[in-house]
Design an enzyme around this catalytic site. Structure first.
Site, short mmCIF file in Angstrom:
data_model
loop_
_atom_site.label_atom_id
_atom_site.label_comp_id
_atom_site.label_asym_id
_atom_site.label_seq_id
_atom_site.Cartn_x
_atom_site.Cartn_y
_atom_site.Cartn_z
N GLY A 194 0.53 -1.12 -0.18
CA GLY A 194 0.12 -0.08 -0.35
C GLY A 194 0.64 1.38 0.29
N ASN A 229 1.62 2.93 -2.77
CA ASN A 229 1.09 4.06 -3.13
C ASN A 229 -0.39 4.88 -2.99
OD1 ASN A 229 1.27 4.43 -6.31
ND2 ASN A 229 2.17 2.34 -6.32
N ARG A 245 -14.44 -15.96 -9.64
CA ARG A 245 -14.18 -14.11 -9.99
C ARG A 245 -15.02 -13.82 -9.73
NH1 ARG A 245 -8.70 -13.59 -10.74
NH2 ARG A 245 -7.52 -15.21 -11.95
N MET A 256 -3.89 -7.32 -7.17
CA MET A 256 -3.26 -8.42 -7.76
C MET A 256 -4.23 -9.50 -8.12
SD MET A 256 -0.07 -7.57 -7.40
CE MET A 256 0.60 -8.80 -7.96
N LEU A 271 -9.37 -8.30 -13.18
CA LEU A 271 -10.83 -8.59 -13.30
C LEU A 271 -11.41 -9.17 -14.41
CD1 LEU A 271 -9.94 -4.87 -12.11
CD2 LEU A 271 -11.70 -6.60 -10.46
N ASN A 295 -5.88 2.66 -12.55
CA ASN A 295 -4.53 1.59 -12.25
C ASN A 295 -3.52 2.28 -12.55
OD1 ASN A 295 -3.54 -0.78 -11.80
ND2 ASN A 295 -3.50 -1.63 -13.73
N HIS A 341 0.52 1.09 -13.41
CA HIS A 341 1.40 -0.40 -13.63
C HIS A 341 3.07 -0.07 -13.79
CE1 HIS A 341 2.31 -4.08 -15.60
NE2 HIS A 341 3.06 -3.50 -16.56
N GLU A 370 -8.73 -5.79 -21.47
CA GLU A 370 -7.69 -6.54 -21.92
C GLU A 370 -6.54 -6.62 -20.24
OE1 GLU A 370 -8.92 -4.72 -24.15
OE2 GLU A 370 -10.27 -6.07 -24.56
N GLU A 382 6.29 6.88 -8.87
CA GLU A 382 4.73 6.16 -8.33
C GLU A 382 4.19 6.94 -7.55
OE1 GLU A 382 3.89 1.62 -8.14
OE2 GLU A 382 5.73 1.42 -9.43
C1 GRF Z 1 3.76 -0.80 -7.81
O1 GRF Z 1 4.24 -1.18 -8.15
C2 GRF Z 1 2.33 -0.65 -8.53
O2 GRF Z 1 2.64 -0.28 -9.75
C3 GRF Z 1 1.66 -2.41 -8.71
O3 GRF Z 1 1.78 -3.26 -7.72
C4 GRF Z 1 2.50 -2.05 -6.87
C5 GRF Z 1 2.12 -2.43 -5.74
O4 GRF Z 1 2.85 -1.51 -4.98
N1 GRF Z 1 0.14 -1.83 -9.82
P1 GRF Z 1 2.16 -0.78 -3.66
O5 GRF Z 1 1.61 -1.46 -2.73
O6 GRF Z 1 1.46 0.19 -4.28
O7 GRF Z 1 3.32 -0.61 -2.16
#
Ligand code: GRF
Length: 217
Positions: free
Chosen positions: A14, A16, A67, A92, A95, A109, A111, A145, A176
């Site tokens: 977490g 981000n 799912r 993770m 969807l 999202n 990435h 996709e 990020e």
């Molecule tokens: C990040 O690298 C994000 O880009 C990817 O998963 C990771 C999550 O990291 N989708 P965090 O849980 O936000 O620390």
């Protein structure tokens, strides 16, 4: 003006999410986080949200037959909390098209690569193997996709001599944590709308700060 009600889906650390929580503390930020949901019980991100008095929920995907059954409960919790926009932040689970279409253009999202390069997992290992000099991260609207969808913003991070997947990952994560709040701000202030599968950002919003490209170094 009313702030956009945001739900964040996580599975782990977490960091981000923390960047989004921190940004939304500013009362003039156009979004507020009203719910954080995790499919993992011990996700550190749940603790981060609780510390900031944000409602949390744990929905164990292993208890569902399919799912879609799992996603129906996730969707119900989001709707119940009045969520208008969903941010995936290290969630993770893949969807289904059902969920993605239900939240179409209200689901974003982050990435860890400069899309469309390096879709999928292990992006940092693959960037090093490919020998790219510039790597980074992308915030995009979600489409069925994997790692597809209109791009809201990207941040570049250099690949330096001697980098390992861990050192590169740490540099990209720093990017990020700047990029995601900046993109959420654009989306929540109606500054980033999808038209013909491209994100259009009015000139007035890009002039100060050039938020489409943030190079943190
Ligand atoms: C990040 O690298 C994000 O880009 C990817 O998963 C990771 C999550 O990291 N989708 P965090 O849980 O936000 O620390």
């Amino acid at each position: 003006m009313a702030r956009t009600r945001v739900g964040v889906l996580i599975s782990g650390r977490g960091s981000n999410l923390q960047a989004l929580l921190d940004a939304t503390q500013d009362p003039v930020f156009p979004a507020e986080i009203t719910l954080v949901l995790s499919n993992k019980a011990g996700a550190l991100g749940l603790e981060r949200a609780r510390k900031m008095d944000v409602e949390t929920g744990f929905i164990d995907h292993t208890l569902y037959e399919s799912r879609k059954d799992f996603e129906q409960d996730v969707d119900a919790r989001l709707v119940q909390a009045g969520v208008e926009l969903v941010c995936l932040a290290g969630f993770m689970r893949i969807l289904t098209p059902w969920f993605v279409e239900k939240w179409r253009d209200r689901l974003i999202n982050i990435h860890p690569s400069l899309l469309p390069a390096f879709k999928g997992v292990h992006t940092h290992d693959r960037a090093l193997e490919a020998g790219v000099r510039v790597h980074g991260c992308t915030v995009h609207y979600v489409r069925p996709e994997m790692d597809e969808g209109p791009i809201i913003g990207q941040a570049a991070a250099p690949v330096l001599p001697g980098d390992t997947p861990d050192t590169l990952s740490e540099r990209v994560l720093r990017a990020e944590r700047k990029l995601y709040p900046a993109c959420l701000k654009l989306v929540a202030s109606s500054g980033a709308r999808v038209s013909a599968e491209r994100v259009r950002i009015p000139d007035s919003l890009t002039l100060d700060g050039d938020e489409q490209l943030i190079n943190p170094s």
